[in-house]
Design an enzyme around this catalytic site. Structure first.
Site, PDB file in Angstrom:
ATOM      1  N   GLY A 177       3.804   1.490  -1.204  1.00 37.89           N
ATOM      2  CA  GLY A 177       4.600   1.568  -2.426  1.00 37.89           C
ATOM      3  C   GLY A 177       6.084   1.565  -2.125  1.00 37.89           C
ATOM      4  O   GLY A 177       6.537   0.935  -1.161  1.00 37.89           O
ATOM      5  N   GLU A 211      11.960 -20.495  16.260  1.00 45.18           N
ATOM      6  CA  GLU A 211      11.252 -21.563  16.983  1.00 45.18           C
ATOM      7  C   GLU A 211      10.644 -22.598  16.037  1.00 45.18           C
ATOM      8  O   GLU A 211       9.575 -23.132  16.291  1.00 45.18           O
ATOM      9  CB  GLU A 211      10.152 -20.979  17.886  1.00 45.18           C
ATOM     10  CG  GLU A 211      10.662 -20.191  19.055  1.00 45.18           C
ATOM     11  CD  GLU A 211      11.338 -21.040  20.122  1.00 45.18           C
ATOM     12  OE1 GLU A 211      10.962 -22.207  20.301  1.00 45.18           O
ATOM     13  OE2 GLU A 211      12.265 -20.515  20.759  1.00 45.18           O
ATOM     14  N   GLY A 212      11.301 -22.864  14.939  1.00 49.90           N
ATOM     15  CA  GLY A 212      10.824 -23.849  13.971  1.00 49.90           C
ATOM     16  C   GLY A 212      10.128 -23.159  12.817  1.00 49.90           C
ATOM     17  O   GLY A 212       9.163 -22.437  13.022  1.00 49.90           O
ATOM     18  N   THR A 213      10.632 -23.363  11.632  1.00 52.38           N
ATOM     19  CA  THR A 213      10.042 -22.698  10.471  1.00 52.38           C
ATOM     20  C   THR A 213       8.585 -23.097  10.317  1.00 52.38           C
ATOM     21  O   THR A 213       8.142 -24.115  10.851  1.00 52.38           O
ATOM     22  CB  THR A 213      10.782 -23.078   9.170  1.00 52.38           C
ATOM     23  OG1 THR A 213      10.555 -24.469   8.907  1.00 52.38           O
ATOM     24  CG2 THR A 213      12.264 -22.777   9.258  1.00 52.38           C
ATOM     25  N   GLN A 215       7.222 -24.261   7.767  1.00 52.14           N
ATOM     26  CA  GLN A 215       7.140 -25.543   7.065  1.00 52.14           C
ATOM     27  C   GLN A 215       7.253 -26.691   8.070  1.00 52.14           C
ATOM     28  O   GLN A 215       6.543 -27.690   7.953  1.00 52.14           O
ATOM     29  CB  GLN A 215       8.241 -25.653   5.999  1.00 52.14           C
ATOM     30  CG  GLN A 215       8.037 -24.752   4.806  1.00 52.14           C
ATOM     31  CD  GLN A 215       8.403 -23.296   5.062  1.00 52.14           C
ATOM     32  OE1 GLN A 215       9.002 -22.943   6.078  1.00 52.14           O
ATOM     33  NE2 GLN A 215       8.023 -22.431   4.133  1.00 52.14           N
ATOM     34  N   ILE A 251       0.839  -1.205   0.000  1.00 53.50           N
ATOM     35  CA  ILE A 251       0.000   0.000   0.000  1.00 53.50           C
ATOM     36  C   ILE A 251       0.872   1.254   0.000  1.00 53.50           C
ATOM     37  O   ILE A 251       0.574   2.230  -0.692  1.00 53.50           O
ATOM     38  CB  ILE A 251      -0.959  -0.006   1.208  1.00 53.50           C
ATOM     39  CG1 ILE A 251      -2.051  -1.053   0.983  1.00 53.50           C
ATOM     40  CG2 ILE A 251      -1.555   1.371   1.459  1.00 53.50           C
ATOM     41  CD1 ILE A 251      -2.891  -1.357   2.207  1.00 53.50           C
TER      42      ILE A 251
END
Length: 85
Positions: A41, A65-67, A69, A39
């Site tokens: 830019g 603390e852990g991705t 994924q 927003i």
């Protein structure tokens, strides 16, 4: 998220709920900050507005603390084990 806190206070397993809470909150933070930067830019990437810092912090939270994924993997394993006869 409050369900995870209640279960933790009761000494119950909160692995799945905690992973779900982290995943939801950090993905939401990243989405919101990405929209804010878009927003604004080009100035959204400058230090003139705090949006760039918030976006960097949101990204770090997705990894710390852990991705996210890994959080998805934890959730899927817990869901699978919950339904194994």
């Amino acid at each position: 998220m409050t369900a995870a806190a209640r279960r933790r206070d009761a000494g119950q397993d909160v692995t799945k709920l905690a992973a779900m809470a982290k995943l939801f909150c950090t993905d939401t933070a990243m989405t919101v900050t990405t929209h804010a930067v878009q927003i604004l830019g080009a100035v959204g990437y400058t230090t003139r507005y705090p949006a760039e810092r918030y976006m960097r912090e949101a990204k770090v939270l997705q990894i710390f603390e852990g991705t996210n994924q890994i959080q998805r993997l934890i959730i899927s394993r817990k869901l699978n084990s919950d339904h194994t006869p």
